[in-house]
Design a protein around this motif. Structure first.
Motif, PDB file in Angstrom:
ATOM      1  N   MET A  53       0.840  -1.192   0.000  1.00 19.11           N
ATOM      2  CA  MET A  53       0.000   0.000   0.000  1.00 19.11           C
ATOM      3  C   MET A  53       0.879   1.247   0.000  1.00 19.11           C
ATOM      4  O   MET A  53       1.759   1.406   0.842  1.00 19.11           O
ATOM      5  CB  MET A  53      -0.907   0.014   1.237  1.00 19.11           C
ATOM      6  N   THR A  54       0.641   2.122  -0.963  1.00 19.20           N
ATOM      7  CA  THR A  54       1.350   3.391  -1.040  1.00 19.20           C
ATOM      8  C   THR A  54       0.340   4.529  -1.019  1.00 19.20           C
ATOM      9  O   THR A  54      -0.823   4.359  -1.405  1.00 19.20           O
ATOM     10  CB  THR A  54       2.193   3.477  -2.323  1.00 19.20           C
ATOM     11  N   ALA A  55       0.790   5.699  -0.598  1.00 19.36           N
ATOM     12  CA  ALA A  55      -0.114   6.830  -0.446  1.00 19.36           C
ATOM     13  C   ALA A  55      -0.725   7.269  -1.766  1.00 19.36           C
ATOM     14  O   ALA A  55      -1.844   7.796  -1.795  1.00 19.36           O
ATOM     15  CB  ALA A  55       0.626   7.997   0.203  1.00 19.36           C
ATOM     16  N   ASP A  56      -0.009   7.071  -2.872  1.00 21.75           N
ATOM     17  CA  ASP A  56      -0.524   7.536  -4.163  1.00 21.75           C
ATOM     18  C   ASP A  56      -1.369   6.496  -4.885  1.00 21.75           C
ATOM     19  O   ASP A  56      -1.884   6.753  -5.969  1.00 21.75           O
ATOM     20  CB  ASP A  56       0.632   7.964  -5.067  1.00 21.75           C
ATOM     21  N   ALA A  57      -1.552   5.310  -4.276  1.00 18.28           N
ATOM     22  CA  ALA A  57      -2.391   4.281  -4.887  1.00 18.28           C
ATOM     23  C   ALA A  57      -3.860   4.656  -4.717  1.00 18.28           C
ATOM     24  O   ALA A  57      -4.286   5.080  -3.645  1.00 18.28           O
ATOM     25  CB  ALA A  57      -2.121   2.928  -4.240  1.00 18.28           C
ATOM     26  N   THR A  58      -4.624   4.520  -5.787  1.00 18.41           N
ATOM     27  CA  THR A  58      -6.047   4.858  -5.749  1.00 18.41           C
ATOM     28  C   THR A  58      -6.864   3.725  -6.357  1.00 18.41           C
ATOM     29  O   THR A  58      -6.315   2.836  -7.009  1.00 18.41           O
ATOM     30  CB  THR A  58      -6.339   6.158  -6.526  1.00 18.41           C
ATOM     31  N   ALA A  59      -8.169   3.771  -6.129  1.00 23.93           N
ATOM     32  CA  ALA A  59      -9.059   2.749  -6.673  1.00 23.93           C
ATOM     33  C   ALA A  59      -8.957   2.732  -8.199  1.00 23.93           C
ATOM     34  O   ALA A  59      -9.121   3.756  -8.851  1.00 23.93           O
ATOM     35  CB  ALA A  59     -10.495   3.026  -6.239  1.00 23.93           C
ATOM     36  N   GLY A  60      -8.662   1.585  -8.738  1.00 24.44           N
ATOM     37  CA  GLY A  60      -8.525   1.454 -10.180  1.00 24.44           C
ATOM     38  C   GLY A  60      -7.142   1.779 -10.693  1.00 24.44           C
ATOM     39  O   GLY A  60      -6.826   1.535 -11.858  1.00 24.44           O
ATOM     40  N   SER A  61      -6.300   2.353  -9.838  1.00 22.59           N
ATOM     41  CA  SER A  61      -4.926   2.679 -10.217  1.00 22.59           C
ATOM     42  C   SER A  61      -3.998   2.208  -9.103  1.00 22.59           C
ATOM     43  O   SER A  61      -3.591   2.972  -8.237  1.00 22.59           O
ATOM     44  CB  SER A  61      -4.758   4.185 -10.451  1.00 22.59           C
ATOM     45  N   GLY A  62      -3.719   0.920  -9.118  1.00 25.51           N
ATOM     46  CA  GLY A  62      -2.896   0.318  -8.071  1.00 25.51           C
ATOM     47  C   GLY A  62      -3.711  -0.435  -7.055  1.00 25.51           C
ATOM     48  O   GLY A  62      -3.174  -1.262  -6.319  1.00 25.51           O
ATOM     49  N   SER A 111      -7.372  -2.681  -6.382  1.00 26.98           N
ATOM     50  CA  SER A 111      -8.430  -3.427  -7.062  1.00 26.98           C
ATOM     51  C   SER A 111      -9.816  -2.918  -6.673  1.00 26.98           C
ATOM     52  O   SER A 111     -10.023  -2.386  -5.585  1.00 26.98           O
ATOM     53  CB  SER A 111      -8.321  -4.915  -6.711  1.00 26.98           C
ATOM     54  N   MET A 112     -10.754  -3.097  -7.588  1.00 24.31           N
ATOM     55  CA  MET A 112     -12.163  -2.846  -7.311  1.00 24.31           C
ATOM     56  C   MET A 112     -12.879  -4.189  -7.188  1.00 24.31           C
ATOM     57  O   MET A 112     -12.332  -5.238  -7.527  1.00 24.31           O
ATOM     58  CB  MET A 112     -12.792  -2.013  -8.427  1.00 24.31           C
ATOM     59  N   LEU A 113     -14.101  -4.160  -6.708  1.00 21.64           N
ATOM     60  CA  LEU A 113     -14.893  -5.379  -6.573  1.00 21.64           C
ATOM     61  C   LEU A 113     -15.270  -5.899  -7.960  1.00 21.64           C
ATOM     62  O   LEU A 113     -15.691  -5.133  -8.830  1.00 21.64           O
ATOM     63  CB  LEU A 113     -16.154  -5.084  -5.759  1.00 21.64           C
ATOM     64  N   VAL A 114     -15.095  -7.198  -8.157  1.00 20.45           N
ATOM     65  CA  VAL A 114     -15.428  -7.827  -9.437  1.00 20.45           C
ATOM     66  C   VAL A 114     -16.619  -8.755  -9.226  1.00 20.45           C
ATOM     67  O   VAL A 114     -16.606  -9.615  -8.341  1.00 20.45           O
ATOM     68  CB  VAL A 114     -14.230  -8.623  -9.994  1.00 20.45           C
ATOM     69  N   GLN A 115     -17.659  -8.561 -10.030  1.00 23.66           N
ATOM     70  CA  GLN A 115     -18.882  -9.352  -9.922  1.00 23.66           C
ATOM     71  C   GLN A 115     -19.087 -10.156 -11.199  1.00 23.66           C
ATOM     72  O   GLN A 115     -19.189  -9.585 -12.282  1.00 23.66           O
ATOM     73  CB  GLN A 115     -20.080  -8.426  -9.690  1.00 23.66           C
ATOM     74  N   ASN A 116     -19.099 -11.470 -11.045  1.00 20.56           N
ATOM     75  CA  ASN A 116     -19.269 -12.370 -12.198  1.00 20.56           C
ATOM     76  C   ASN A 116     -18.320 -12.013 -13.339  1.00 20.56           C
ATOM     77  O   ASN A 116     -18.689 -12.008 -14.516  1.00 20.56           O
ATOM     78  CB  ASN A 116     -20.717 -12.336 -12.698  1.00 20.56           C
ATOM     79  N   GLY A 117     -17.067 -11.690 -12.979  1.00 21.89           N
ATOM     80  CA  GLY A 117     -16.043 -11.415 -13.968  1.00 21.89           C
ATOM     81  C   GLY A 117     -15.969  -9.989 -14.453  1.00 21.89           C
ATOM     82  O   GLY A 117     -15.058  -9.640 -15.211  1.00 21.89           O
ATOM     83  N   LEU A 118     -16.903  -9.116 -14.038  1.00 21.72           N
ATOM     84  CA  LEU A 118     -16.910  -7.727 -14.477  1.00 21.72           C
ATOM     85  C   LEU A 118     -16.553  -6.811 -13.313  1.00 21.72           C
ATOM     86  O   LEU A 118     -17.165  -6.884 -12.237  1.00 21.72           O
ATOM     87  CB  LEU A 118     -18.285  -7.345 -15.028  1.00 21.72           C
ATOM     88  N   GLU A 119     -15.557  -5.942 -13.536  1.00 24.17           N
ATOM     89  CA  GLU A 119     -15.147  -5.009 -12.480  1.00 24.17           C
ATOM     90  C   GLU A 119     -16.195  -3.912 -12.328  1.00 24.17           C
ATOM     91  O   GLU A 119     -16.619  -3.291 -13.293  1.00 24.17           O
ATOM     92  CB  GLU A 119     -13.787  -4.403 -12.811  1.00 24.17           C
ATOM     93  N   LEU A 120     -16.601  -3.666 -11.082  1.00 23.02           N
ATOM     94  CA  LEU A 120     -17.628  -2.668 -10.810  1.00 23.02           C
ATOM     95  C   LEU A 120     -17.009  -1.283 -10.700  1.00 23.02           C
ATOM     96  O   LEU A 120     -15.899  -1.121 -10.198  1.00 23.02           O
ATOM     97  CB  LEU A 120     -18.366  -3.004  -9.510  1.00 23.02           C
ATOM     98  N   THR A 121     -17.735  -0.294 -11.152  1.00 29.57           N
ATOM     99  CA  THR A 121     -17.318   1.097 -10.974  1.00 29.57           C
ATOM    100  C   THR A 121     -17.675   1.531  -9.563  1.00 29.57           C
ATOM    101  O   THR A 121     -18.476   0.872  -8.886  1.00 29.57           O
ATOM    102  CB  THR A 121     -18.039   2.004 -11.983  1.00 29.57           C
ATOM    103  N   PRO A 122     -17.098   2.639  -9.078  1.00 26.32           N
ATOM    104  CA  PRO A 122     -17.459   3.121  -7.731  1.00 26.32           C
ATOM    105  C   PRO A 122     -18.967   3.312  -7.557  1.00 26.32           C
ATOM    106  O   PRO A 122     -19.511   3.008  -6.497  1.00 26.32           O
ATOM    107  CB  PRO A 122     -16.699   4.444  -7.629  1.00 26.32           C
ATOM    108  N   SER A 123     -19.649   3.792  -8.592  1.00 27.21           N
ATOM    109  CA  SER A 123     -21.092   3.987  -8.471  1.00 27.21           C
ATOM    110  C   SER A 123     -21.822   2.651  -8.383  1.00 27.21           C
ATOM    111  O   SER A 123     -22.808   2.515  -7.644  1.00 27.21           O
ATOM    112  CB  SER A 123     -21.622   4.791  -9.666  1.00 27.21           C
ATOM    113  N   GLN A 124     -21.348   1.646  -9.098  1.00 27.01           N
ATOM    114  CA  GLN A 124     -21.967   0.321  -9.023  1.00 27.01           C
ATOM    115  C   GLN A 124     -21.695  -0.347  -7.686  1.00 27.01           C
ATOM    116  O   GLN A 124     -22.516  -1.115  -7.180  1.00 27.01           O
ATOM    117  CB  GLN A 124     -21.450  -0.558 -10.168  1.00 27.01           C
TER     118      GLN A 124
END
Length: 484
Positions: free
Chosen positions: A249-258, A260-273
């Motif tokens: 974990m680094t301070a400059d790591a963000t969701a989607g850039s370093g 991971s996001m939640l993956v549902q049935n093989g599809l990565e969810l966006t923050p809104s999803q």
């Protein structure tokens, strides 16, 4: 009534009381078992040829208040979310501390300012100059520690997400399997109550990760949806989730850039999803990792940048130029606003004044980049440094501070925001805990009542005795008839 019918009635009564006694024993034994629902024996009059023929045991019913159970699950999810947020806010407040408390950022800053004042009164005393370096190092390390704790909290939240996702997948698979088993037992007339209890307990665990709503399906099966309407299980195949925890974990790591996001049935969810899974521990850990911790890090970085900038100007130290770092550095270089993220974790004292790194403390008198030592009695630079810390200046470019203020004012603002976040989290947790406890009490009240069960046991005892007397009377009559 014939003797045969009387005997049949008595035997059916004994059978019913035995079954009822077993039900009471099960209720008392499992009164505190999570997921267990109270059992009630369902009976009806047994008829033979249009005449009463004893009692028939129709089965054992599970007594569950579905609406209260649903409220309880939502409340437990909210409790889990609030608890995770409070734990994070408390950890950040503890590491930042309150000015005046030992080990706090405020105490480290006060000690550094005092050391500057002391050295300014005796600039010829190398011991006092060394104390300035030591206190500056302690202040930098305190910022490093605070930043490290924030990033550790992000890493813990990231790992917690991975753990909860694995648990969610396993639990949903178990519910789907229990749906199938219950359907089979319902079809062959067996009692699936124990499987219902097991399924209820598993769904309760799921609800702490993602608040769920249960919908009844045919053959005793259930479908599960999140409180926001996302499908978890509806049919024989549950939704499959995946998540990859960060290696570092680094301070400059963000969701989607370093990260991971939640993956549902093989599809990565966006923050809104991902908001479809809001309201439980999973959402809280995403909030900590992607919002709360970065906000705390930004506050610490702004403070570190303000500290750096105050002492990195030629107006304070004439030996410096526009690219010089000053007393505090960003990993040995000058800090810049465009690379401010994570500065609190990298800030340190300039090697030029650290003896163990080949530096000389006299530079605190003459200048960080001076070519030769000046008069030993010249304390102007030390006074200028102290004044720079106390000066009410405009916010450094790139920081989120507002209005003019001293470094102590900036720290006070950081402490206030972090403390306010903890107070708000604590208040929310208190409300959520109270709501969950109230609903749990209602659910418990609808569950096993030990006093009521003991009353039933006494009634069954009396019924057993009455039926036994009937059988005994029949035996006496038969003995008399056979003795004629």
């Amino acid at each position: 009534m014939s003797i045969a019918r009387a005997l049949g009635n008595a035997i059916s009564g004994l059978t019913a009381t035995a079954r009822g006694t077993e039900t009471v024993a099960a209720n008392l034994a499992n009164a505190s078992t999570p997921g267990y629902a109270k059992r009630d024996m369902v009976v009806s009059a047994q008829t033979a040829g249009g005449n009463a023929g004893g009692v028939r045991v129709n089965g054992i019913a599970r007594v569950v208040n579905a609406s209260v159970l649903s409220e309880s699950r939502l409340a437990e999810g909210a409790r889990a979310e609030a608890t995770a947020r409070l734990d994070f806010a408390t950890a950040v407040e503890d590491v930042v501390g309150i000015t005046g408390n030992s080990g706090s950022l405020g105490s480290a800053l006060s000690a550094f300012r005092s050391a500057l004042t002391s050295a300014a009164s005796r600039p010829d005393d190398d011991i006092r100059l060394t104390q300035v370096v030591d206190k500056a190092t302690a202040l930098a390390r305190q910022l490093n520690t605070a930043s490290g704790r924030v990033q550790a909290a992000r890493a813990e939240a990231d790992q917690a997400i991975a753990t909860d996702v694995a648990t969610l997948n396993k639990s949903l698979a178990q519910v789907a399997d229990l749906n199938r088993k219950i359907a089979v037992m319902e079809a062959d007339g067996s009692d699936p109550s124990s499987l219902y209890d097991q399924r209820q307990g598993i769904i309760g665990d799921i609800a702490k990760i993602v608040p769920v709503q249960e919908v009844t399906r045919p053959a005793g099966a259930v479908a599960l949806f999140t409180a926001e309407g996302a499908v978890l299980l509806d049919g024989t195949t549950p939704t499959e989730f995946s998540f990859s925890a960060a290696v570092q974990m680094t301070a400059d790591a963000t969701a989607g850039s370093g990260l991971s996001m939640l993956v549902q049935n093989g599809l990565e969810l966006t923050p809104s999803q991902t908001r479809l899974y809001a309201g439980g521990r999973l959402a809280a850990n995403f909030a900590i990792r992607d919002d709360l911790a970065p906000q705390a890090q930004a506050l610490l970085d702004d403070l570190a940048f303000d500290l750096h900038q105050r002492l990195a100007t030629p107006a304070v130290d004439g030996s410096l130029n526009a690219t010089s770092a000053g007393l505090f550095t960003d990993a040995g270089a000058r800090a810049i606003a465009t690379n401010k993220t994570g500065l609190a974790g990298r800030i340190g004292v300039n090697d030029a004044v650290v003896a163990s790194r080949g530096g000389e403390v006299w530079r605190l008198r003459t200048g960080l980049e001076a070519t030769a030592a000046g008069p030993v009695g010249d304390g102007a630079l030390l006074v200028a440094m102290s004044d720079a810390l106390d000066a009410a200046t405009a916010p450094a470019a790139g920081t989120d501070f507002g209005g003019k203020g001293s470094l102590a004012d900036r720290l006070g603002l950081v402490e206030s925001r972090i403390s306010t976040a903890r107070v708000n989290a604590q208040s929310d947790a208190a409300v959520r805990n109270s709501q969950a406890d109230t609903i749990t009490s209602r659910l418990t009240a609808d569950g096993v009542d030990s006093d009521a069960e003991m009353q039933k046991l006494l009634q069954y005892e009396q019924a057993y005795a009455a039926n036994a007397r009937v059988i005994q009377a029949i035996q006496t009559m038969m003995d008399q008839i056979l003795g004629i």
